[in-house]
Design a protein around this motif. Structure first.
Motif, short mmCIF file in Angstrom:
data_model
loop_
_atom_site.label_atom_id
_atom_site.label_comp_id
_atom_site.label_asym_id
_atom_site.label_seq_id
_atom_site.Cartn_x
_atom_site.Cartn_y
_atom_site.Cartn_z
N THR A 138 0.87 -1.05 0.04
CA THR A 138 0.01 -0.02 -0.01
C THR A 138 1.14 1.23 0.12
N PRO A 139 0.44 2.38 -0.63
CA PRO A 139 1.30 3.64 -0.56
C PRO A 139 1.29 4.06 0.83
N GLU A 140 0.26 3.81 1.77
CA GLU A 140 0.58 4.23 3.20
C GLU A 140 1.58 3.39 3.83
N SER A 141 1.83 2.38 3.54
CA SER A 141 3.02 1.44 4.05
C SER A 141 4.52 2.06 3.98
N VAL A 142 4.62 2.96 2.80
CA VAL A 142 5.99 3.58 2.59
C VAL A 142 5.89 5.21 2.98
N GLY A 143 4.72 5.38 3.49
CA GLY A 143 4.81 6.94 3.89
C GLY A 143 4.01 7.75 2.84
N TRP A 144 3.31 7.35 1.86
CA TRP A 144 2.63 8.08 1.02
C TRP A 144 1.13 8.67 1.63
#
Ligand code: KIV
Ligand code: ZN
Length: 510
Positions: free
Chosen positions: A316-322
Motif C-alpha cells: 500500500t502507498p501508506e505503508s511507505v509513507g505516501w
C-alpha cells in the motif's frame, strides 16, 4: 540480534554525498541523520573525516546529536585517516570506524603499485589501529567483486583475526550480477574459516542497474548487512537503494524469510528530504518513492482497483509513507490550524518561524484554493533556513513577451539596505539571474536548473532546484512558489546565500 534480521547501513551521507553535485552542509547532514534515525536505520555512515574540514565537522556533529544508530566514519588504510575518523567519532554513543583498501589486481597495480603482501599488511595494521580506538571496526576490500578469490579470502580472514567485526564486500564498479555475486558470498562463508566471527556486509553499485538485485542475491546467500542509500544516490549510477531492498524484503517476506527494523512509513518523507537537500529530483517512475509509483492510469486497472486494491497493488502507498494528498488548509485557515498541521508533518516551529511561514502561506492560499502537505513542506524549506541569509528577496518585476527583450528588475535586502538592479536576458529567468548576479557581485556559474510541479492542477506549486559553481565548489538552492519565475529567483538566491554562508573556506575533494 535475531538471525533473520538484515542490518541496514545507510551511506547516503557518505557515498550518496559523493554523487556529482550532491554535497551537503554540516547542518543538512545533521537534519538528514535525525530523519535516518526516525527511519530506524541501524548504522549511519556520516562521512569521510580526513577528506575535508566540512566532512570532519559533519561526522563530529552527527556523532554528537544522533544517539540511537551506530555512527560510522570512513578511513583509508592510512594512520592519519584512522586517527581523524576516531577523533570525529569521539562523542558517538556507538562509534564505528570503517577502513578500506583496494584488493583487485587492477587497483593494486595501477592505483597503488603495491603487492598483495603489502596490501595485506596495510589492512592488518589499520584494522589493529582502529580497534585501538573503538570496538566496532568494519573492513572493506574495495573492488571485491573483481578481486582474485584466493587473495580475497586471505585478506578477509586476516582482517577478522586483527579485530574487524564487520567485513564489507563491495562491488565498487557495479560489475557483478546476481548469480555471480550470490555465489561469491556463499564461497566466502565456505572458505574463510573465521567468517562466522564477524558480520558479512555487501555494498553494491548500480552501473548495470543490478545493485538491488545483487544485494538481494547476497542476502539470499547469508549476507547480514546491506549498505544502501536513500533514492539510490551515489557515485556514478549510484548505490543500492534503501527503499527498494527494504520493501522487497518486506513485501516478499515469505520468500526471503528476512526482515529489517526500518519504519517503512518514514520512507517517502526521507526520500523527499534527500531530494531537497541534494537537488536531485526523483524520477517519476522510480520504485517506491517516484511520484507515479502508486498511480494507476489505465481504465481497466482503475476499475479492478476499485473492486479490490490488491489486483494491481503489491504494497500500500501508506505503508511507505505516501499520506493521502488531502486538502489540508485553505485561505481561511488560521495560524493555529497551520501550526497543528505542521506539527503533524514533524515541524515544530517557534513563533518567529511560524510567522514567516504563515505570511507566505496566506499569499499562496490566496492564489491556490487548496494547499497540500507537499506545498507546506516546500514553504517550510523555503522560509526556514539553518543559517542567516545575507540577501533576501524584497520584490521583483519581470517584463517578458515574444516581441520584447526579457527584462528583470530585482530588489534584495542586505543588512537593512534595499539594493535594486535590472538586467536583460535570453528569457525572464535568465534576466532575473543576471540582475541578482549584478547585485551580489559574486561570480558564479549556473550548472543545473530543474523545475518540478509539487501538486496537480494549473495552480500547482512549482519547486525549482539550481546548482551553481564557484571556485570548483557547488551549491544547491531551492525555491517554491505558484509562480515559476519567483520559485527560480528564490532558488538562485538560496544557492548564492549558501555560498556566502560557506565563505571562503575551501573544501578539498575526496
Ligand atoms: O564502493 C566502494 O567500494 C566503497 C568503499 C569505500 C566501501 O564505497
Ligand atoms: Zn561505494
Amino acid at each position: 540480534m535475531d538471525e533473520n534480521r538484515v542490518i541496514i547501513f545507510d551511506t547516503t551521507l557518505r557515498d550518496g554525498e559523493q554523487s556529482p553535485g550532491a554535497s551537503m552542509s554540516v547542518d543538512d547532514k545533521v537534519a538528514l541523520a535525525l530523519q535516518l534515525e526516525r527511519l530506524n536505520v541501524d548504522v549511519i555512515e556520516a562521512g569521510f573525516p580526513i577528506s575535508s574540514d566540512v566532512q570532519f565537522e559533519g561526522v563530529k556533529l552527527v556523532a554528537a546529536k544522533v544517539r540511537k544508530p551506530t555512527i560510522c566514519g570512513l578511513a583509508r588504510c592510512i594512520d592519519q585517516d584512522i586517527d581523524r575518523a576516531a577523533a570525529a567519532l569521539e562523542r558517538a554513543a556507538r562509534p564505528r570506524i570503517h577502513t578500506f583498501i583496494a584488493t583487485s589486481k587492477i587497483h593494486m597495480d595501477k592505483k597503488f603499485r603495491k603487492s598483495e603482501a603489502e596490501i595485506l599488511e596495510m589492512a592488518i595494521k589499520s584494522v589493529t589501529r582502529a580497534r585501538g580506538y573503538v570496538d566496532d571496526v568494519e573492513f572493506s576490500p574495495e573492488d571485491s567483486a573483481r578481486t582474485g578469490k584466493e587473495f580475497l579470502f586471505r585478506i578477509i580472514e586476516a582482517a577478522i583475526s586483527a579485530g574487524a567485526t564487520t567485513i564489507n564486500v563491495p562491488d565498487t564498479v557495479g560489475y557483478s550480477n546476481p548469480e555471480e555475486f550470490g555465489q561469491l558470498i556463499r564461497e566466502i562463508f565456505e572458505r574463510v574459516p573465521n567468517m562466522r566471527k564477524a558480520i558479512l556486509s555487501v555494498h553494491c553499485h548500480n552501473d548495470l542497474g543490478l545493485a538491488v538485485a545483487n544485494t538481494l542475491a547476497a542476502i539470499r546467500n547469508g549476507a547480514q548487512q546491506a549498505e544502501v542509500t536513500i533514492n539510490g544516490i551515489g557515485e556514478r549510477a549510484g548505490n543500492c537503494s534503501l527503499e527498494e531492498v527494504v520493501m522487497a524484503l518486506k513485501t516478499r517476506e515469505s520468500f526471503y524469510r528476512k526482515h529489517t527494523a526500518i519504519k517503512t512509513d518514514e520512507i517517502v518523507k526521507t526520500s523527499r528530504m534527500v531530494s531537497k537537500v541534494t537537488g536531485m529530483i526523483v524520477q517519476p517512475n522510480k520504485a517506491i518513492v517516484g511520484a507515479n509509483a502508486f498511480a494507476h492510469e489505465a481504465g481497466i486497472h482503475q476499475d479492478a482497483m476499485l473492486k479490490d486494491r490488491t489486483t494491481y497493488e503489491i504494497m500500500t502507498p501508506e505503508s511507505v509513507g505516501w499520506g493521502d494528498t488531502k486538502i489540508v488548509l485553505g485561505r481561511h485557515s488560521g495560524r493555529h490550524g497551520l501550526k497543528s498541521r505542521l506539527q503533524d508533518l514533524g515541524y515544530n516551529l517557534g513563533k518567529e518561524d511560524l510567522d514567516k511561514v504563515y505570511e507566505r502561506f496566506l499569499k499562496i492560499a490566496d492564489k491556490k484554493k487548496e494547499v497540500f502537505d507537499a506545498d507546506l513542506e516546500a514553504l517550510v524549506g523555503d522560509e526556514i533556513q539553518d543559517f542567516s541569509e545575507a540577501f533576501m528577496l524584497e520584490y521583483f518585476h519581470i517584463l517578458s513577451g515574444d516581441k520584447v527583450l526579457p527584462t528583470a528588475t530585482i530588489a534584495l535586502k542586505h543588512k537593512d539596505t534595499i539594493i535594486q538592479d535590472a538586467s536583460v536576458g535570453d528569457g525572464p529567468v535568465d534576466a532575473a539571474f543576471k540582475a541578482i548576479d549584478k547585485i551580489i557581485n559574486s561570480p558564479v556559474k549556473l550548472i543545473d536548473y530543474s523545475l518540478q510541479a509539487l501538486t496537480g492542477g494549473k495552480e500547482a506549486m512549482g519547486e525549482v532546484h539550481v546548482t551553481i559553481a564557484n571556485n570548483g565548489r557547488k551549491f544547491v538552492g531551492r525555491g517554491a512558489s505558484t509562480d515559476v519565475i519567483e520559485a527560480s529567483i528564490r532558488a538562485y538566491l538560496h544557492a548564492h546565500n549558501r555560498l556566502l554562508h560557506a565563505g571562503s573556506k575551501s573544501e578539498s575533494e575526496h
